[in-house]
Write a protein that holds these residues in place. Structure first.
Motif, PDB file in Angstrom:
ATOM      1  N   ARG A  32      16.339 -15.950 -42.777  1.00  0.00           N
ATOM      2  CA  ARG A  32      15.644 -14.841 -42.135  1.00  0.00           C
ATOM      3  C   ARG A  32      16.554 -13.648 -41.902  1.00  0.00           C
ATOM      4  O   ARG A  32      16.208 -12.711 -41.181  1.00  0.00           O
ATOM      5  CB  ARG A  32      15.013 -15.289 -40.800  1.00  0.00           C
ATOM      6  N   GLY A  33      17.731 -13.701 -42.498  1.00  0.00           N
ATOM      7  CA  GLY A  33      18.666 -12.605 -42.341  1.00  0.00           C
ATOM      8  C   GLY A  33      19.274 -12.570 -40.956  1.00  0.00           C
ATOM      9  O   GLY A  33      19.415 -13.599 -40.283  1.00  0.00           O
ATOM     10  N   LYS A  34      19.587 -11.385 -40.527  1.00  0.00           N
ATOM     11  CA  LYS A  34      20.182 -11.164 -39.212  1.00  0.00           C
ATOM     12  C   LYS A  34      19.064 -10.802 -38.247  1.00  0.00           C
ATOM     13  O   LYS A  34      18.295  -9.885 -38.496  1.00  0.00           O
ATOM     14  CB  LYS A  34      21.209 -10.031 -39.307  1.00  0.00           C
ATOM     15  N   ILE A  35      18.974 -11.546 -37.153  1.00  0.00           N
ATOM     16  CA  ILE A  35      17.887 -11.318 -36.208  1.00  0.00           C
ATOM     17  C   ILE A  35      18.438 -11.088 -34.802  1.00  0.00           C
ATOM     18  O   ILE A  35      19.542 -11.523 -34.468  1.00  0.00           O
ATOM     19  CB  ILE A  35      16.896 -12.513 -36.171  1.00  0.00           C
ATOM     20  N   SER A  36      17.646 -10.370 -34.005  1.00  0.00           N
ATOM     21  CA  SER A  36      17.938 -10.206 -32.582  1.00  0.00           C
ATOM     22  C   SER A  36      17.091 -11.206 -31.806  1.00  0.00           C
ATOM     23  O   SER A  36      15.881 -11.312 -32.033  1.00  0.00           O
ATOM     24  CB  SER A  36      17.630  -8.779 -32.126  1.00  0.00           C
ATOM     25  N   LEU A  37      17.738 -11.901 -30.904  1.00  0.00           N
ATOM     26  CA  LEU A  37      17.112 -13.049 -30.253  1.00  0.00           C
ATOM     27  C   LEU A  37      17.323 -12.955 -28.744  1.00  0.00           C
ATOM     28  O   LEU A  37      18.446 -12.783 -28.273  1.00  0.00           O
ATOM     29  CB  LEU A  37      17.766 -14.325 -30.800  1.00  0.00           C
ATOM     30  N   ILE A  38      16.249 -13.040 -28.003  1.00  0.00           N
ATOM     31  CA  ILE A  38      16.341 -13.049 -26.538  1.00  0.00           C
ATOM     32  C   ILE A  38      16.439 -14.492 -26.058  1.00  0.00           C
ATOM     33  O   ILE A  38      15.596 -15.328 -26.402  1.00  0.00           O
ATOM     34  CB  ILE A  38      15.134 -12.358 -25.891  1.00  0.00           C
ATOM     35  N   ALA A  39      17.489 -14.773 -25.295  1.00  0.00           N
ATOM     36  CA  ALA A  39      17.695 -16.112 -24.732  1.00  0.00           C
ATOM     37  C   ALA A  39      17.542 -16.013 -23.217  1.00  0.00           C
ATOM     38  O   ALA A  39      18.492 -15.651 -22.509  1.00  0.00           O
ATOM     39  CB  ALA A  39      19.065 -16.640 -25.109  1.00  0.00           C
ATOM     40  N   ARG A  40      16.376 -16.334 -22.748  1.00  0.00           N
ATOM     41  CA  ARG A  40      16.113 -16.224 -21.311  1.00  0.00           C
ATOM     42  C   ARG A  40      16.780 -17.363 -20.555  1.00  0.00           C
ATOM     43  O   ARG A  40      16.692 -18.517 -20.948  1.00  0.00           O
ATOM     44  CB  ARG A  40      14.607 -16.228 -21.060  1.00  0.00           C
ATOM     45  N   GLY A  41      17.456 -17.002 -19.487  1.00  0.00           N
ATOM     46  CA  GLY A  41      18.105 -17.995 -18.640  1.00  0.00           C
ATOM     47  C   GLY A  41      19.380 -18.571 -19.222  1.00  0.00           C
ATOM     48  O   GLY A  41      19.927 -19.526 -18.673  1.00  0.00           O
ATOM     49  N   LYS A  66       7.651 -12.708 -30.538  1.00  0.00           N
ATOM     50  CA  LYS A  66       6.864 -12.105 -29.468  1.00  0.00           C
ATOM     51  C   LYS A  66       7.004 -10.598 -29.619  1.00  0.00           C
ATOM     52  O   LYS A  66       8.022 -10.023 -29.257  1.00  0.00           O
ATOM     53  CB  LYS A  66       7.338 -12.571 -28.101  1.00  0.00           C
ATOM     54  N   GLY A  67       5.982  -9.982 -30.174  1.00  0.00           N
ATOM     55  CA  GLY A  67       6.069  -8.560 -30.467  1.00  0.00           C
ATOM     56  C   GLY A  67       7.123  -8.308 -31.537  1.00  0.00           C
ATOM     57  O   GLY A  67       7.106  -8.914 -32.606  1.00  0.00           O
ATOM     58  N   GLN A  68       8.076  -7.438 -31.234  1.00  0.00           N
ATOM     59  CA  GLN A  68       9.136  -7.101 -32.167  1.00  0.00           C
ATOM     60  C   GLN A  68      10.387  -7.957 -31.970  1.00  0.00           C
ATOM     61  O   GLN A  68      11.397  -7.730 -32.632  1.00  0.00           O
ATOM     62  CB  GLN A  68       9.500  -5.616 -32.035  1.00  0.00           C
ATOM     63  N   TRP A  69      10.316  -8.938 -31.084  1.00  0.00           N
ATOM     64  CA  TRP A  69      11.484  -9.748 -30.750  1.00  0.00           C
ATOM     65  C   TRP A  69      11.287 -11.197 -31.172  1.00  0.00           C
ATOM     66  O   TRP A  69      10.166 -11.685 -31.287  1.00  0.00           O
ATOM     67  CB  TRP A  69      11.744  -9.711 -29.238  1.00  0.00           C
ATOM     68  N   PHE A  70      12.417 -11.868 -31.342  1.00  0.00           N
ATOM     69  CA  PHE A  70      12.418 -13.320 -31.436  1.00  0.00           C
ATOM     70  C   PHE A  70      12.877 -13.865 -30.085  1.00  0.00           C
ATOM     71  O   PHE A  70      13.819 -13.340 -29.471  1.00  0.00           O
ATOM     72  CB  PHE A  70      13.367 -13.814 -32.531  1.00  0.00           C
ATOM     73  N   MET A  71      12.235 -14.916 -29.633  1.00  0.00           N
ATOM     74  CA  MET A  71      12.585 -15.563 -28.367  1.00  0.00           C
ATOM     75  C   MET A  71      13.141 -16.949 -28.666  1.00  0.00           C
ATOM     76  O   MET A  71      12.617 -17.672 -29.525  1.00  0.00           O
ATOM     77  CB  MET A  71      11.353 -15.685 -27.475  1.00  0.00           C
ATOM     78  N   LEU A  72      14.200 -17.312 -27.978  1.00  0.00           N
ATOM     79  CA  LEU A  72      14.804 -18.634 -28.155  1.00  0.00           C
ATOM     80  C   LEU A  72      14.111 -19.631 -27.236  1.00  0.00           C
ATOM     81  O   LEU A  72      14.067 -19.439 -26.019  1.00  0.00           O
ATOM     82  CB  LEU A  72      16.294 -18.578 -27.845  1.00  0.00           C
ATOM     83  N   ASP A  73      13.615 -20.712 -27.831  1.00  0.00           N
ATOM     84  CA  ASP A  73      12.910 -21.734 -27.058  1.00  0.00           C
ATOM     85  C   ASP A  73      13.806 -22.958 -26.847  1.00  0.00           C
ATOM     86  O   ASP A  73      13.958 -23.442 -25.727  1.00  0.00           O
ATOM     87  CB  ASP A  73      11.620 -22.121 -27.775  1.00  0.00           C
TER      88      ASP A  73
END
Length: 256
Positions: A32-41, A66-73
């Motif tokens: 998926r190439g280079k991605i920006s990922l939000i890691a909550r907590g 989620k929208g324009q972001w990737f979220m880390l689960d």
């Protein structure tokens, strides 16, 4: 409702603190190439995501869009390169290599770049290869994979297979005889041994990338040539490189 989860591998190239306990990660994945990922907590004490959200952590990641972001689960660490984290010089170099990869990674198919970076981190962390050898080998191979491969199989001007007093023209991206160099270039001198190492780095199989040796003067020449080549081709500098160099004995580069 979130989209279906995506499972991929990823290496953290950059981490940014946001809010009180979150991080924004720049992650290099193979598919998926280079991605920006939000890691909550991720900064919360005893967070199950904390280990995988460190700089240079390589993990299996479960993410969703989620929208324009990737979220880390979820995340399961595959390699933390612990040898780097006890060697300040190696860690500083690894941070620069991650920055350099971040600057050149384009598109979705970044599997070769990811493999190159993982092998470099392993060479520094587990094989304890000298940073002075890993750095130019990585820089030149990365330039080749990113479309900036120098022409090095002979003099690019006169065609001589073994250039006379060879130089790497960092601006024009060619190896040539010292007498054949073009005006306006930036010629980095190479001994025959340094030229042979440069060709090895460009053309060898992946698993052989760091399997060469050079005496100190030739290794210094290769290192200076590679560093100047990266700066000339990308037209930018790196703070992580400046820091890495600041903790090493200073050596003046040699220009022709």
């Amino acid at each position: 409702m979130p989209n279906q989860p995506i499972v991929t591998a990823g290496l953290v190239l950059r981490e940014t603190v946001t809010r009180e306990t979150d991080k924004i990660l720049t992650v290099l994945t193979p598919d998926r190439g280079k991605i920006s990922l939000i890691a909550r907590g991720a900064r919360r004490k005893n967070s199950r995501l904390a280990a995988a959200c460190q700089l240079l952590a390589y993990s299996e990641l479960t993410i969703y869009e989620k929208g324009q972001w990737f979220m880390l689960d979820e995340a399961e660490t595959l390699e933390l390169f612990t040898g780097l984290r006890t060697d300040f010089v190696a860690l500083s170099l690894a941070s620069y290599l991650a920055d350099l990869t971040d600057a050149t990674a384009q598109g979705e198919d970044t599997s070769q770049l990811l493999r190159l970076l993982l092998n470099a981190l392993y060479a520094l962390s587990a094989l304890h290869k000298p940073p002075q050898l890993v750095k130019p080998a990585f820089e030149l191979r990365l330039m080749a994979l990113s479309g900036f491969e120098p022409l090095a199989d002979g003099c690019a001007v006169c065609g001589r297979p073994e250039p006379e007093k060879p130089v790497l023209d960092a601006v024009h991206g060619v190896v040539c005889c010292a007498a054949c160099r073009e005006k306006g270039g930036l010629a980095m001198p190479l001994s025959p041994a340094a030229l042979a190492a440069l060709r090895h780095v460009l053309y060898c199989p992946d698993k052989k990338l760091y399997s060469f040796t050079l005496d100190t003067p030739a290794l210094r020449q290769l290192g200076q040539a590679a560093e100047v080549y990266v700066a000339a081709q990308l037209e930018r500098s790196f703070r992580t490189l400046d820091y890495y160099k600041s903790i090493l004995p200073q050596e003046e580069p040699t220009y022709d």
